[in-house]
Design a protein around this motif. Structure first.
Motif, mmCIF file in Angstrom:
data_model
loop_
_atom_site.group_PDB
_atom_site.id
_atom_site.type_symbol
_atom_site.label_atom_id
_atom_site.label_comp_id
_atom_site.label_asym_id
_atom_site.label_seq_id
_atom_site.Cartn_x
_atom_site.Cartn_y
_atom_site.Cartn_z
ATOM 1 N N VAL A 193 1.009 -0.890 0.010
ATOM 2 C CA VAL A 193 0.196 -0.060 -0.153
ATOM 3 C C VAL A 193 0.871 0.799 -0.135
ATOM 4 C CG1 VAL A 193 -2.054 1.159 1.273
ATOM 5 C CG2 VAL A 193 -1.417 -1.579 1.105
ATOM 6 N N PRO A 194 0.943 1.758 -1.555
ATOM 7 C CA PRO A 194 1.691 3.197 -1.088
ATOM 8 C C PRO A 194 1.247 4.621 0.306
ATOM 9 C CG PRO A 194 0.924 3.073 -3.518
ATOM 10 C CD PRO A 194 0.040 1.963 -2.608
ATOM 11 N N THR A 195 1.775 4.935 0.667
ATOM 12 C CA THR A 195 1.098 5.588 1.753
ATOM 13 C C THR A 195 1.962 7.098 1.829
ATOM 14 O OG1 THR A 195 3.559 4.788 3.057
ATOM 15 C CG2 THR A 195 0.867 3.800 3.199
ATOM 16 N N GLU A 196 1.467 8.134 2.290
ATOM 17 C CA GLU A 196 1.639 9.645 2.308
ATOM 18 C C GLU A 196 1.585 9.711 4.043
ATOM 19 O OE1 GLU A 196 1.100 11.573 -1.613
ATOM 20 O OE2 GLU A 196 -0.625 11.452 -0.312
ATOM 21 N N ILE A 197 2.420 10.005 4.693
ATOM 22 C CA ILE A 197 3.219 9.812 6.185
ATOM 23 C C ILE A 197 3.071 11.301 6.475
ATOM 24 C CG2 ILE A 197 3.749 9.128 8.598
ATOM 25 C CD1 ILE A 197 3.663 6.040 6.392
ATOM 26 N N ASP A 198 2.438 12.130 7.818
ATOM 27 C CA ASP A 198 3.581 13.470 7.887
ATOM 28 C C ASP A 198 3.056 13.490 9.390
ATOM 29 O OD1 ASP A 198 3.041 14.388 5.736
ATOM 30 O OD2 ASP A 198 0.786 15.367 5.630
ATOM 31 N N ILE A 199 4.648 13.407 10.371
ATOM 32 C CA ILE A 199 4.421 12.963 11.917
ATOM 33 C C ILE A 199 4.561 14.708 12.356
ATOM 34 C CG2 ILE A 199 5.677 12.483 13.723
ATOM 35 C CD1 ILE A 199 6.931 10.259 12.298
ATOM 36 N N PHE A 200 3.532 15.148 13.164
ATOM 37 C CA PHE A 200 2.978 15.778 13.972
ATOM 38 C C PHE A 200 4.023 15.838 15.232
ATOM 39 C CE2 PHE A 200 0.030 15.580 10.635
ATOM 40 C CZ PHE A 200 -0.305 17.372 10.535
#
Ligand code: NAP
Length: 490
Positions: free
Chosen positions: A49-56
């Motif tokens: 599964v391609p993902t786009e991940i943002d960590i805050f």
């Protein structure tokens, strides 16, 4: 028809399948400590599964507990950040947004508009209270404040400590208590080679402590510390661990428990027996481990600060759940001490709009899926780390737990629980935050800050010398080395 073809033909297309190359699964992780990063790593590791991940993170810096909690003389544990950096951040589709606080700078609902799935990895930041009279008088402080202070956490830099005293009591027999005892016992020259905050190093240089007493409310078989950490107390150059052999005489329940106990409990006992043979040499700090005692009252000295600790001796009694609990035996004593640090664990704090279990001090969840008080699941909302489980588990254990939650996230996607919908552009959220006047710290900004801290550290012979003021961190993240340090370096 793909979305691209639809654009060309002017026809409207069904939104692309979530988790496809055209429309990667968009994930927001709130909290950049180990548990949050481990989710990102697990999602990155799978190829399906391609993902786009943002960590805050609410701080300008990543890594949470690794930076602000792990002891400065435990650099090998901090090495895990290299794994985070390599595994999560070098691939396409990862972004870090520091200096963004959930519920203050961005609402959970807004995140829901920009992401398919949201993971809360916000930890447990509050200290448990002793709940005895005198708690909070001068020189009585939660150990977490001391830890945050020596680690240069911006929330704790203003804390006040007086090390020109003779005796300190640390309440609790966990690894935090051991960390704190070790930092108090070490020589400034030893600490200088670590990434301890400079203000702490300077102040600990005046440390006149002669005795550090670690107080456990239960016996040696029930102690929460682990052998590797306990062993280190026996390896200090300037302090010696001491145990009264009588404290190691086990009651029948503890003896039975020991037989069933994991190896590490047996190892703790071996180490404690060895410590009980030791004697302090002149000039050595005494590091005394005591068992089956509970604080009853913090007694004030003439100056209003801590002067003593009234202790009650405990016996151990089995509970219906098969545990051994500490019960007051009615015998009391007064321990003369000048400072008390309570290291009795942490509690989570409620986040705005997030279901919270006040008894457990955690975000309500079923195996990491967030739920309300009736256990109705909040679809596509997850929690990991201490915010999920309470303040338990070494970093390695959270690697497995976070990977399991990542699996649930993919399972929910596969089961069609992530709705296909038009998403705002990927930059819409950072733009919104910028419009709100928030100075975002990206991973490249952090790298600039990181380089400056490492440079400062090198001048002290340390791996890093941390910046502790958020405004200064933001300025350095934005512009690189401040002109004053550039001058010093040239
Ligand atoms: P912890 O391991 O839960 O230890 C808390 C200690 O406080 C226990 O001895 C507990 O006794 C005692 N306690 C609790 N309430 C008390 C009360 N009212 N009065 C007196 N004593 C009380 O917590 P921690 O030390 O904060 O550590 C948290 C987690 O971080 C642990 O998993 C720990 O291993 C981990 N950690 C690891 C490292 C490392 O790897 N070097 C360093 C720091 C922390 P009872 O057992 O009787 O409840």
């Amino acid at each position: 028809m793909t979305a691209g073809e639809a654009k060309q033909t002017g026809q409207s297309a069904a939104p692309a399948r979530v988790g496809s190359a055209e429309r990667p699964l968009r994930v927001a992780i709130v909290g950049s400590g180990p548990a949050g990063f481990f989710v990102a790593l697990a999602l990155r590791k799978q190829q399906a599964v391609p993902t786009e991940i943002d960590i805050f993170d609410r701080l300008p810096t990543p890594y949470g507990l690794v930076r602000g909690g792990v002891a400065p003389d435990h650099q090998s544990i901090k090495g895990v950040t290299k794994v985070f950096e390599r595994g999560a951040t070098t691939a396409e589709g990862f972004r870090f947004f520091g200096n963004v606080e959930l519920g203050v700078d961005v609402e959970l609902q807004t995140l829901g508009e920009h992401y398919d799935q949201i993971v809360l990895a916000t930890g447990n930041e509050a200290s448990r209270r002793l709940g005895v009279p005198g708690e909070g008088i001068a020189r009585c402080t939660p150990a977490a404040v001391f830890v945050g202070w020596y680690n240069g956490h911006p929330d704790y830099v203003e804390a006040q400590f007086d090390f020109s005293v003779r005796r300190v009591a640390i309440v609790g027999h966990g690894n935090v208590a051991i960390d704190v005892a070790r930092i108090l016992a070490k020589e400034p020259t030893e600490l200088a080679a670590t990434d301890i905050a400079t203000h702490a190093l300077d102040q600990l240089a005046g440390n006149t402590l002669e005795e550090i007493v670690l107080l456990g409310r239960r016996g040696p078989v029930q102690a929460a510390f682990t052998p590797a950490e306990l062993k280190e107390l026996g390896e200090l150059s300037s302090a010696v661990p001491l145990v009264d052999p009588e404290d190691l005489a086990l009651d029948e329940h503890s003896a039975a428990q020991l037989e069933q106990a994991p190896k590490q409990v047996q190892r703790n006992l071996e180490l404690l027996r060895e410590f009980s043979q030791r004697e302090a040499q002149p000039g050595q700090r005494r590091l005394r481990l005591r068992f089956c005692v509970s604080p009853k009252e913090i007694v004030a000295a003439a100056d209003g600060g801590v002067g003593g600790l009234r202790l009650g001796r405990n016996r151990l009694e089995p509970t219906p759940e098969g545990q051994l609990s500490a019960v007051d035996s009615g015998v009391a004593e007064l321990l003369p001490v000048d400072m008390v640090l309570s290291a009795i664990g942490f509690r989570g704090q409620p986040l705005p709009g997030v279901p919270f279990d006040p008894e457990q001090g955690v975000i309500r969840n079923v195996e990491g899926r967030i739920c309300d008080a009736d256990e109705r699941l909040w679809t596509n909302h997850y929690v990991v780390g201490w915010a999920q489980s309470g303040p338990r588990g070494l970093i390695g254990a959270h690697k497995r737990a976070s990977a399991q939650v990542a699996e649930l996230m993919l399972e929910d996607l596969a089961a069609g629980r992530v709705p296909a919908r038009e998403m705002p552009a990927r930059d819409a959220l950072p733009q919104l935050l910028a419009e709100r006047g928030i100075e975002l710290v990206t991973f490249d900004d952090w790298r600039r800050l990181d380089a400056v801290e490492r440079d400062r550290g090198q001048r002290r012979g340390a791996p890093r010398d941390k910046l502790t003021d958020v405004d200064e961190m933001l300025a350095v993240a934005r512009d690189g080395a401040p002109s004053s340090s550039a001058t010093e370096m040239s």
